[in-house]
Design a protein around this motif. Structure first.
Motif, mmCIF file in Angstrom:
data_model
loop_
_atom_site.group_PDB
_atom_site.id
_atom_site.type_symbol
_atom_site.label_atom_id
_atom_site.label_comp_id
_atom_site.label_asym_id
_atom_site.label_seq_id
_atom_site.Cartn_x
_atom_site.Cartn_y
_atom_site.Cartn_z
ATOM 1 N N TYR A 222 0.836 -1.197 0.000
ATOM 2 C CA TYR A 222 0.000 0.000 0.000
ATOM 3 C C TYR A 222 0.877 1.256 0.000
ATOM 4 O O TYR A 222 1.985 1.259 0.525
ATOM 5 N N PHE A 223 0.339 2.315 -0.567
ATOM 6 C CA PHE A 223 1.048 3.589 -0.646
ATOM 7 C C PHE A 223 0.531 4.556 0.413
ATOM 8 O O PHE A 223 -0.627 4.463 0.845
ATOM 9 N N ILE A 224 1.393 5.483 0.816
ATOM 10 C CA ILE A 224 0.974 6.597 1.663
ATOM 11 C C ILE A 224 1.413 7.895 0.988
ATOM 12 O O ILE A 224 2.254 7.887 0.090
ATOM 13 N N SER A 225 0.825 9.005 1.446
ATOM 14 C CA SER A 225 1.309 10.322 1.018
ATOM 15 C C SER A 225 1.448 11.197 2.244
ATOM 16 O O SER A 225 0.661 11.098 3.184
ATOM 17 N N VAL A 226 2.471 12.036 2.224
ATOM 18 C CA VAL A 226 2.710 12.940 3.349
ATOM 19 C C VAL A 226 2.306 14.357 2.960
ATOM 20 O O VAL A 226 2.457 14.775 1.820
ATOM 21 N N THR A 227 1.791 15.071 3.940
ATOM 22 C CA THR A 227 1.369 16.461 3.762
ATOM 23 C C THR A 227 2.492 17.397 4.207
ATOM 24 O O THR A 227 3.533 16.940 4.702
ATOM 25 N N PRO A 228 2.288 18.712 4.106
ATOM 26 C CA PRO A 228 3.285 19.652 4.626
ATOM 27 C C PRO A 228 3.570 19.510 6.121
ATOM 28 O O PRO A 228 4.530 20.099 6.620
ATOM 29 N N GLU A 229 2.759 18.720 6.839
ATOM 30 C CA GLU A 229 3.058 18.460 8.248
ATOM 31 C C GLU A 229 4.435 17.835 8.444
ATOM 32 O O GLU A 229 5.037 17.952 9.520
ATOM 33 N N ILE A 230 4.933 17.169 7.422
ATOM 34 C CA ILE A 230 6.244 16.520 7.535
ATOM 35 C C ILE A 230 7.351 17.531 7.845
ATOM 36 O O ILE A 230 8.370 17.188 8.426
ATOM 37 N N VAL A 231 7.112 18.787 7.487
ATOM 38 C CA VAL A 231 8.116 19.828 7.710
ATOM 39 C C VAL A 231 8.280 20.139 9.198
ATOM 40 O O VAL A 231 9.380 20.462 9.653
ATOM 41 N N TYR A 232 7.191 20.004 9.969
ATOM 42 C CA TYR A 232 7.253 20.457 11.367
ATOM 43 C C TYR A 232 6.698 19.474 12.401
ATOM 44 O O TYR A 232 6.700 19.779 13.595
ATOM 45 N N LYS A 233 6.268 18.273 11.987
ATOM 46 C CA LYS A 233 5.741 17.314 12.957
ATOM 47 C C LYS A 233 6.598 16.050 12.997
ATOM 48 O O LYS A 233 6.755 15.352 11.996
ATOM 49 N N GLY B 63 2.932 25.616 11.731
ATOM 50 C CA GLY B 63 4.366 25.779 11.532
ATOM 51 C C GLY B 63 4.663 26.914 10.571
ATOM 52 O O GLY B 63 4.047 27.987 10.652
ATOM 53 N N PRO B 64 5.544 26.725 9.600
ATOM 54 C CA PRO B 64 5.906 27.788 8.657
ATOM 55 C C PRO B 64 4.782 28.149 7.692
ATOM 56 O O PRO B 64 4.875 29.151 6.980
ATOM 57 N N PHE B 65 3.709 27.332 7.682
ATOM 58 C CA PHE B 65 2.586 27.573 6.770
ATOM 59 C C PHE B 65 1.400 28.242 7.470
ATOM 60 O O PHE B 65 0.359 28.448 6.866
ATOM 61 N N SER B 66 1.563 28.568 8.729
ATOM 62 C CA SER B 66 0.481 29.160 9.515
ATOM 63 C C SER B 66 -0.019 30.450 8.876
ATOM 64 O O SER B 66 0.765 31.336 8.529
ATOM 65 N N GLY B 67 -1.351 30.541 8.705
ATOM 66 C CA GLY B 67 -1.959 31.737 8.143
ATOM 67 C C GLY B 67 -1.925 31.813 6.634
ATOM 68 O O GLY B 67 -2.420 32.780 6.051
ATOM 69 N N LYS B 68 -1.350 30.817 5.982
ATOM 70 C CA LYS B 68 -1.244 30.820 4.522
ATOM 71 C C LYS B 68 -2.315 29.924 3.894
ATOM 72 O O LYS B 68 -2.670 28.888 4.468
ATOM 73 N N MET C 5 3.326 24.041 -1.651
ATOM 74 C CA MET C 5 3.825 23.610 -0.346
ATOM 75 C C MET C 5 4.471 22.226 -0.408
ATOM 76 O O MET C 5 5.274 21.875 0.467
ATOM 77 N N ILE C 6 4.142 21.424 -1.421
ATOM 78 C CA ILE C 6 4.743 20.095 -1.493
ATOM 79 C C ILE C 6 6.236 20.175 -1.810
ATOM 80 O O ILE C 6 6.970 19.217 -1.566
ATOM 81 N N LYS C 7 6.697 21.316 -2.297
ATOM 82 C CA LYS C 7 8.140 21.484 -2.499
ATOM 83 C C LYS C 7 8.866 21.425 -1.157
ATOM 84 O O LYS C 7 9.959 20.853 -1.057
ATOM 85 N N GLU C 8 8.268 22.022 -0.128
ATOM 86 C CA GLU C 8 8.857 21.979 1.213
ATOM 87 C C GLU C 8 8.822 20.555 1.766
ATOM 88 O O GLU C 8 9.752 20.118 2.461
ATOM 89 N N SER C 9 7.746 19.836 1.445
ATOM 90 C CA SER C 9 7.651 18.429 1.872
ATOM 91 C C SER C 9 8.755 17.599 1.236
ATOM 92 O O SER C 9 9.374 16.749 1.894
#
Length: 256
Positions: free
Chosen positions: A174-185, A212-217, A223-227
């Motif tokens: 099975y596959f998973i995908s990560v969100t921008p949370e990977i940057v700060y969690k 994190g760095p995406f707060s308020g955006k 954002m997946i570039k940061e991931s």
């Protein structure tokens, strides 16, 4: 760097935002536009006819009240009619967060399982991948159902769960995908360390907001570039290597 947002609620954005997302990013190869209900399915189909980058998935998101028999029948009939135009069945799954809020009874939970099994049978019959909302203690139940119905092409989006379930999912392919949370969690970073890169994708689940760095955006596929940057660090690869591998994973999984 070319990338695909593997899980995006594109229909939730305003028309101008959709146009900006899809026409203003040469690096964005495609988006997998998952659906919430029949109205959402129809909107994503319309967007896919207008924008080549949009790859629609049709389904019923579990974090909402159960549909009536008539509404569910209408959805299944519509999906059947448009099955050739969809890239996957999704988003479907089980209502973990509604259960945490004590808004789902045991009997109702059983009905959600029945709905999910219907979607799994269709995914198998139509030879389509299935996009899953299945986290924590719902994930082993969903694994049981996937095995029961011999569904192999399963994508657990924004996955969160225990090591035993992770090992089972890896073994089953099975596959998973990560969100921008990977940057700060840290807990997401830990999952990314364990999971093979060959079975990973990146997503935003936009317009869901991040901290994190995406707060308020406003959540955007950019954002997946940061991931990718964080994933590259975790896997000890260059960003180019990580992005190329993740892109190839997504294209192969979804036959893009």
């Amino acid at each position: 760097m070319k990338l695909i947002d593997a899980h995006l609620h594109l229909d939730k954005y305003k028309n101008k935002e959709v146009d900006s997302i899809l026409t203003g990013s040469d690096w964005l190869e495609a988006v997998v536009a998952v659906s919430f209900d029949l109205k959402s399915c129809k909107r994503n189909l319309q967007l896919s006819s207008k924008y080549q980058k949009v790859k629609p998935a049709f389904g019923f998101h579990p974090e909402q009240g159960l549909p009536s028999e008539v509404d569910f029948s209408s959805l299944i009939d519509w999906m059947t009619l448009h099955r050739a135009e969809m890239i996957a069945v999704g988003e479907v799954g089980l209502p973990y967060y509604l259960r945490q809020e004590q808004r789902v009874s045991r009997a109702q939970y059983g009905q959600y399982i029945e709905l999910l099994e219907t979607f799994m049978k269709l995914a198998k019959e139509w030879n389509k991948p299935i996009v899953l909302h299945a986290v924590y203690d719902d994930a082993p139940i969903v694994c049981d159902l996937l095995e029961k119905h011999s569904v192999e092409k399963a994508h657990f989006h924004w996955f969160k769960g225990d090591d035993k379930t992770i090992a089972r999912m890896i073994e089953n392919g099975y596959f998973i995908s990560v969100t921008p949370e990977i940057v700060y969690k840290e807990k997401i970073q830990k999952i990314a360390q364990i999971y093979p890169l060959a079975q990973m994708m990146v997503e935003t689940d936009g317009p869901w907001p991040f901290e994190g760095p995406f707060s308020g955006k406003i959540t955007q596929p950019a954002m997946i570039k940061e991931s990718i940057s964080m994933l590259a660090k975790i896997k000890k690869l260059t960003e180019t290597e990580a992005s190329e591998r993740v892109l190839e994973n997504t294209k192969e999984f979804y036959s893009i």
